[in-house]
Structures are given as C-alpha cells and as structure tokens.
Design an enzyme around this catalytic site. Structure first.
Site, short mmCIF file in Angstrom:
data_model
loop_
_atom_site.label_atom_id
_atom_site.label_comp_id
_atom_site.label_asym_id
_atom_site.label_seq_id
_atom_site.Cartn_x
_atom_site.Cartn_y
_atom_site.Cartn_z
N CYS A 292 0.81 -1.22 0.00
CA CYS A 292 0.00 0.00 0.00
C CYS A 292 0.84 1.28 0.00
CB CYS A 292 -0.95 0.00 1.19
SG CYS A 292 -0.19 -0.48 2.75
N HIS B 52 -2.85 6.42 4.24
CA HIS B 52 -1.45 6.62 4.59
C HIS B 52 -1.02 7.98 4.05
CE1 HIS B 52 -1.46 2.57 5.79
NE2 HIS B 52 -0.92 1.98 4.75
#
Lengths: 348, 348
Positions: free
Chosen positions: A132, A252
């Site tokens: 990710c 994130h």
C-alpha cells in the site's frame, strides 16, 4: 483465452477487510462479472455475503476452487497465497495477488497500472499487487520521473492502523474508548500482531511496521525500497524509508523528498506534471491552507499531493506530502485496475 | 552581579502550559529561589498558584514588574516578549525567552546547554530558548556532529498537539470524545489557532504547524532550519524539514536523515557517541523491539534515540528516530537549564 464479455471470478480472503473492499470496488466500477466464488479459510466458510444484490455463501478455499475461474483475487495473507496460487494458475485462472508472497519474484509482474501497465502483458498466470505505501508513492512520483528523471527518494510515512488489519483497527478503537472511559487495557496487537512486544497505539506513534530485518530496517521499509525499484524499472534509484504507524484508521500519508535529474525546475513545473497524471489529484495552495490529510483522502480513489516545495539547499531536491486511502488505491482499487487492464488489453 | 546563593525570579505567562511546566521543573530541580513573581496578562491576574508549598497570587505583567528580579522567564507569546523584554532587561533582569521573538537576533544567544552552553556567556541581558522540535534534534545530533561532522539533515516530524497550546490539547480531547459518543463538532483551533482554515486533528495528520511563509515552508519548518544552523554554529549545513501535527498529546517524534563527513562509520559508532552524550538516552534494540515512542518519552527529561541505521545507498547517510517531551526538554526544562548555567558559570 477466447474473447469473453463477462468473467468468472474468485475472491480468496472474501471475509477480510481488503476482500470486502475488492467487492465494493468491483460493484462500484460495474466489473463485468459472470460467476463469483467467495473463498475463505475453513473458519469463515458458511458466512453469507451480499454482493451485487445477491446473497453468496462463502466457501472454503481449496485447490479445486479454481476450476472455471478466469480471474482470482488473493488477499488472505502470504501463506495462503503460497499454498493456493500455484493450484489456481494450474487450473487456468489468472491470479492477482495482494500479498507480499510473490512480489519480488523476477517472473511475476508487480504492477501499478498508472506506472507500469505494460508489465502485465508478460504475466505467467500471476500478477502481484504492491504494498500500500509503495503504490501511492510510485503513482505520485512516476510523472515527475518521466518528465525530469529521478535519482533519489527519502520517505517518512504516516500510516493508518487499517493497514495492519481488522484487529489493529479494533485495538485503536478500544484504546480510544479506554481513554474516554478512563479504563486501561493491555496492548495486544500493534505494532505487529505476531511479534513479541506490543505498544499502545492511541495517542502514540510506533516506528515499526512489520517485523525487523537483520539490516535494521523493517519489512515494510524494505518493501517500499525494493518494490519501488521494480515497479519504476529503476534498479539504481536510491530509496530510503522510515515507516511509522499512527493513531488514525484510514489513509497513509508520506513526507517524500526526491532528487530529480534536471536543473532549474520549479514547484510549478512539478505541479504541471502531477496535474497531467491520471489518478493523481493536486491539492496544494498555501494561501488557502489546502493540502490533503488522511481524513480528506478517505474513501477516495486518487492519490493526493500537496506541500510541493523546492529544497532550500539542493536545486534538484523537492519535498512533497502524498496521501491516499490505503484500502482503495493502496490495495483493492489497484487490484481491480489490474484486472480491468487484463481485460481491456486482452492480456488474460 | 554579586555572588548570590538564591535568586529572585519572575515567570511571565505563569498560567500557561509552559509557564506551569517551568514551575514544576524549578521545584523538581530545587532551583535556588529567593523571591518569585508570577506574572500574566490582565485577564489571568488574581489567580492563585501553588508553588514550593506556598500560594502565590498572579500579578499583571507590566514594565515595573521586573524591579529586583534576577532572572525572568518569558513564556507568554512573541508579542508579550516584544512588549516587555526590553523593560525587564533595563530593570536589570536577565531574561530567558521561550518565544520566537528574539531567537534569530544576532545579538541574542540561542541556546541548548548540551550543544552551545558557552554562547550564554555573551548575553546582553537576554538568552533565547529554541523551538521545541529544534531542541531535541540538535541535542541528538551534536555528539554525532562533533565526532563525525555533519553536512546534511532532512527531518520529518511527528508533533504533539500540546506544542500548539492548551486550546489544541482541549480540541483533541473533545474530538476524541465526539468519536466515542458519535457526536460531531467543528474544528476551530488546529492546525493554527489564528489561521483561516481549520481541520480535524483526531484520527488525522496535518502537514501544517504555524503559518505558511512565502517560500512554501511553514514557520515551524523555517524555525527548525534556521535555529539548527545558529545553535550548532553550522551556517552552511543543509537542513530541510517537514513538520506534521498528529493526534497525540505529548512528545514530538522525528524521523531524521543525516549525512556525516566521515566514511566507513557504522551504527554502532553512532550508538557510542550518543551514549556518551549527557541528556541523550539510546533506546535501540531491534531484537527486543526497543525504540522510543511519544508515550514512553512523556514526563521524562531526556532526548531518546532509536532506529539508528545506515542508509542503504549512501555510506555517509544515517537514519534515526528521535523523541522527547516537547514541554520538558523542548521547552521548560531547557529554559531552566539555561538559568542553571547562568548561575553555575557566574554569567548572570
């Protein structure tokens, strides 16, 4: 494969957070599905899941599950992928694996469609979906690299607990309630569920994501370093990463420093190439305090970039702040985009 | 000044978070106090504060307040310092200013005692206390620079809300309760109380601390850049900073990349020089997952360093993770240490 207009798919890890997100994305993008098999471990088999307005019973994943499957999405952990991906390929499915099991295998394309879509063409039944934190970084950096070259990346991450799975999400939720209710509980999950020591995540920052390697870096940091070089086809680019888990649920964020090849480039030049990149949204205006945050990027498909500015000492150096939903572009969405590319380009 | 054994002090901003911490530290370190004046704005005057087992009534700070004061601690914001510091000096007090008002004034020493204590000697009645995020970074980097030289610093910060004052602390607390109670409130304080736009801080990350400058950097980032060069006496060291506010109450953490001068240095060499530095504690063992976190550094005096590792591409490059209580070493403790140095070295 003959030209089909609908595809028989299987989702391994259908009851997990990313498996569920993959179903959401397939629905939302109206993926051309013929039949669907939802697969899981023995424990979760029998559960019913609503998908495209139909109730589907989850089955236990076995080597036999992949007969008559065109595309199999794997998202049930590395050990499950190691156990079942070979059988799925043998049965004729093309696998898109969301785990780290095969990512660095030289025979397996590791793909972010905006960056290296044509690598998909060379698949031998298996394409790997990157980590990710890597996906959002290479998506933002690709247009810059294409325009101005790229010699160096130094990244410090600000990562959501959902990247560590449902138990980590529950732990942050629980510790947050503990704070409000003046209770205390022992941390049991983060930083790494299977590791020896656990730290509180609520109102804290943990400089460890995944287990430590012998070289002092964590596995997450090494994923960012190695996968970036592979996806961008830049074996010699310098990459350094520090990965930190933080008390938020989704998205994130990354503080990224890069050094490009070309001299006399300005932030406005970087803006231009970012704006021209599909899948990237520029949110950068200091006059109006505009920049992306984990909350603003949540549930969105794109990679958001802000705080683009030139290094004050190095003409070729630039800093930026890159945010994306780690469960969407960081996982489920990228996986489905790979499947869409397989179909669109007739690479199945 | 004649040799005294006790000192008459004043604290401007006595009702604020840092002012209170200064009192805590003075008590804890048994500072040799003769008389004490607690000063504040007109609004807070009249409040009673317990100090050294005595109830003291807070008075309004005026130019007259500083008669017969040996040491005046200022911590009530830049505008108060600008208004009253000249009067305090004129009345014969030595001022230790915790605001940014005079930090970059070439005539004012900017001091972290572990780094540049002897600069205090040249004071003209005023010593400035650096920015919290700067103090912990230079404290950790000084022994490395002394042993191996220092050419470059790239830092990304993970900063607690208490660095933005009591209202920011209350806002994180309130938004956390809102989450648990399924309520919603409008953000009104962070990232910067006086700025135009506000973002939620709970479960989020805000890449803005203090206001933006014309060059695209925030004031906080420029403080880290400029103050580091001044404190370390390294006008040409390359420094870059990205400062991020996060949902925890106390301690700042920093992901720091440095380039030293010397070749063939290893993390164990860095460990050795860090361990020899007063005020620095090494917490770095990947076998036992040992590293500092904001919660572990809270209420402690030292600067904690972990995750020391060599860059994988650059022999002179090292990464580390530095954490300290932003209200102690980052503010109140460093301020009191300057006062102690004034006394110990007879530099009053």
């Amino acid at each position: 494969m003959k030209n089909k207009s609908i595809y028989d798919i299987a989702i391994v890890g259908a009851t997990g957070a990313v498996g569920q997100k993959i179903m959401d994305v397939l629905e939302k993008r109206n993926f051309p599905i013929g039949s669907i098999k939802l697969l899981s471990s023995k424990n979760s088999a029998g559960k019913k899941i609503n998908f495209f307005n139909e109730e589907i019973i989850v089955e236990e994943a076995t080597p036999e599950s992949f007969t008559n499957v065109d595309i199999a999405f794997f998202s049930a952990g590395g050990s499950v992928s190691e156990a079942l991906v070979p059988a799925a390929i043998e049965k004729g499915a093309v696998v898109i694996d969301n785990t780290s099991a095969y990512r660095m295998d030289a025979n397996v394309p590791l793909v972010v469609p905006e960056v290296n879509e044509t690598d998909i063409k060379n698949h031998k039944g298996l394409i790997a979906n990157p980590n990710c934190s890597t996906i959002q970084m290479v998506t933002a950096l690709k247009p810059i690299q294409k325009a101005y070259g790229l010699n160096r990346i130094i990244v410090s991450t600000y990562q959501a607990v959902s990247g560590s799975g449902k138990k980590a999400v529950d732990e942050l939720d629980k510790q947050t309630r503990n704070y409000v209710n003046k209770e205390e509980t022992k941390p049991e999950v983060l930083p790494v569920a299977g590791d020896k020591r656990h730290y509180p995540i609520a109102f804290n920052a943990l400089p460890q994501i995944d287990v430590f390697q012998e070289n002092g870096y964590t596995a997450e940091e090494m994923k960012m370093i190695n996968e970036t070089k592979k996806i961008m086809h830049l074996p010699d680019v310098k990459v350094a990463a520090t990965c930190v888990r933080l008390p938020f649920f989704t998205s994130h964020a990354e503080s990224i420093y890069i050094e490009i090849d070309k001299e006399n480039i300005n932030p406005t030049d970087i803006w231009k190439v970012l704006e021209s990149q599909e899948g990237v949204v520029l949110e950068d205006d200091i006059q109006t305090q505009t920049y992306p945050t984990p909350l603003s990027a949540m549930d969105k498909d794109e990679v958001f970039v802000g705080r683009v500015r030139k290094d004050l000492d190095c003409d070729k150096g630039f800093h930026m702040w890159v945010v994306s939903d780690n469960l969407l572009k960081g996982a489920a969405l990228n996986t489905v985009q790979i499947a869409e590319s397989l179909i669109k380009n007739k690479w199945l």
